[in-house]
Design a protein around this motif. Sequence first.
Motif, PDB file in Angstrom:
ATOM      1  N   LEU A   1       0.853  -1.176   0.000  1.00  0.00           N
ATOM      2  CA  LEU A   1       0.000   0.000   0.000  1.00  0.00           C
ATOM      3  C   LEU A   1       0.896   1.236   0.000  1.00  0.00           C
ATOM      4  CD1 LEU A   1      -3.033   0.709   0.239  1.00  0.00           C
ATOM      5  CD2 LEU A   1      -2.713   0.780   2.711  1.00  0.00           C
ATOM      6  N   MET A   2       0.712   2.099  -0.996  1.00  0.00           N
ATOM      7  CA  MET A   2       1.527   3.307  -1.101  1.00  0.00           C
ATOM      8  C   MET A   2       0.637   4.520  -0.960  1.00  0.00           C
ATOM      9  SD  MET A   2       3.131   0.744  -2.361  1.00  0.00           S
ATOM     10  CE  MET A   2       4.775   0.149  -1.997  1.00  0.00           C
ATOM     11  N   GLY A   3       0.978   5.385  -0.037  1.00  0.00           N
ATOM     12  CA  GLY A   3       0.096   6.499   0.257  1.00  0.00           C
ATOM     13  C   GLY A   3       0.767   7.857   0.187  1.00  0.00           C
ATOM     14  N   TRP A   4      -0.079   8.862  -0.001  1.00  0.00           N
ATOM     15  CA  TRP A   4       0.328  10.268   0.111  1.00  0.00           C
ATOM     16  C   TRP A   4      -0.496  10.910   1.218  1.00  0.00           C
ATOM     17  CZ3 TRP A   4       4.385  12.748  -1.769  1.00  0.00           C
ATOM     18  CH2 TRP A   4       5.027  12.263  -2.913  1.00  0.00           C
ATOM     19  N   PHE A   5       0.173  11.705   2.023  1.00  0.00           N
ATOM     20  CA  PHE A   5      -0.459  12.390   3.137  1.00  0.00           C
ATOM     21  C   PHE A   5      -0.018  13.846   3.132  1.00  0.00           C
ATOM     22  CE2 PHE A   5      -2.029   8.607   5.274  1.00  0.00           C
ATOM     23  CZ  PHE A   5      -1.272   7.638   4.659  1.00  0.00           C
ATOM     24  N   ARG A   6      -0.710  14.670   3.900  1.00  0.00           N
ATOM     25  CA  ARG A   6      -0.294  16.053   4.008  1.00  0.00           C
ATOM     26  C   ARG A   6      -0.605  16.585   5.395  1.00  0.00           C
ATOM     27  NH1 ARG A   6      -4.717  18.778  -0.127  1.00  0.00           N
ATOM     28  NH2 ARG A   6      -6.557  18.566   1.220  1.00  0.00           N
ATOM     29  N   GLN A   7       0.134  17.599   5.754  1.00  0.00           N
ATOM     30  CA  GLN A   7      -0.079  18.229   7.059  1.00  0.00           C
ATOM     31  C   GLN A   7       0.136  19.724   6.925  1.00  0.00           C
ATOM     32  OE1 GLN A   7       2.259  16.574  10.276  1.00  0.00           O
ATOM     33  NE2 GLN A   7       0.804  17.338  11.788  1.00  0.00           N
ATOM     34  N   ALA A   8      -0.912  20.465   7.237  1.00  0.00           N
ATOM     35  CA  ALA A   8      -0.832  21.918   7.233  1.00  0.00           C
ATOM     36  C   ALA A   8      -0.511  22.390   8.648  1.00  0.00           C
ATOM     37  CB  ALA A   8      -2.157  22.496   6.748  1.00  0.00           C
ATOM     38  N   PRO A   9       0.045  23.579   8.778  1.00  0.00           N
ATOM     39  CA  PRO A   9       0.380  24.087  10.109  1.00  0.00           C
ATOM     40  C   PRO A   9      -0.830  24.089  11.034  1.00  0.00           C
ATOM     41  CG  PRO A   9       1.379  25.459   8.438  1.00  0.00           C
ATOM     42  CD  PRO A   9       0.480  24.499   7.712  1.00  0.00           C
ATOM     43  N   GLY A  10      -0.652  23.532  12.225  1.00  0.00           N
ATOM     44  CA  GLY A  10      -1.719  23.528  13.203  1.00  0.00           C
ATOM     45  C   GLY A  10      -2.783  22.476  12.974  1.00  0.00           C
ATOM     46  N   LYS A  11      -2.598  21.638  11.979  1.00  0.00           N
ATOM     47  CA  LYS A  11      -3.584  20.605  11.678  1.00  0.00           C
ATOM     48  C   LYS A  11      -2.953  19.223  11.757  1.00  0.00           C
ATOM     49  CE  LYS A  11      -6.602  23.365   8.733  1.00  0.00           C
ATOM     50  NZ  LYS A  11      -7.348  23.405   7.442  1.00  0.00           N
ATOM     51  N   GLU A  12      -3.796  18.219  11.886  1.00  0.00           N
ATOM     52  CA  GLU A  12      -3.312  16.853  11.916  1.00  0.00           C
ATOM     53  C   GLU A  12      -2.959  16.380  10.503  1.00  0.00           C
ATOM     54  OE1 GLU A  12      -5.787  15.174  15.791  1.00  0.00           O
ATOM     55  OE2 GLU A  12      -6.110  14.304  13.806  1.00  0.00           O
ATOM     56  N   ARG A  13      -2.103  15.369  10.472  1.00  0.00           N
ATOM     57  CA  ARG A  13      -1.762  14.778   9.181  1.00  0.00           C
ATOM     58  C   ARG A  13      -2.986  14.052   8.624  1.00  0.00           C
ATOM     59  NH1 ARG A  13       3.978  11.954   8.769  1.00  0.00           N
ATOM     60  NH2 ARG A  13       4.400  14.043   9.555  1.00  0.00           N
TER      61      ARG A  13
END
Length: 127
Positions: free
Chosen positions: A33-45
């Motif tokens: 399983l290959m994933g992409w994630f993101r995290q903005a300042p002050g927010k959860e991934r």
Amino acid sequence: QVQLVESGGGSLQAGGSLRLSCEASGYRSSMNLMGWFRQAPGKEREGVARIYRGSLSTYYADSVQGRFTITLDNPKNTWYLQMDSPKPEDTAMYYCAPGDGGGSSSSSLDSRRYQFWGQGTQVTVSL
């Protein structure tokens, strides 16, 4: 030793396009399983997209469905995130991760299922 190298990030205007790359090595062959994630300042991934290495089955977060595309180059152990028509709310640090398959589609975007993370690549979208 698992190594993940994300690249391709940058600054762009809304409506443009960008392709992120993830070069991976050292992970178990059972991790399909290959994933992409993101995290903005002050927010959860948060999970963005994932693809299965065998079937190439994909799944996307509602927020990016129809705008982002995840693909995989198996021989190169590299997966990509094509970002089309990005919006300012897509601004975040983007990370890739390999994981173990199984479970529901929505659970496959749960970052707690993934153990290994790279340094990330920053994407900034402006109006």
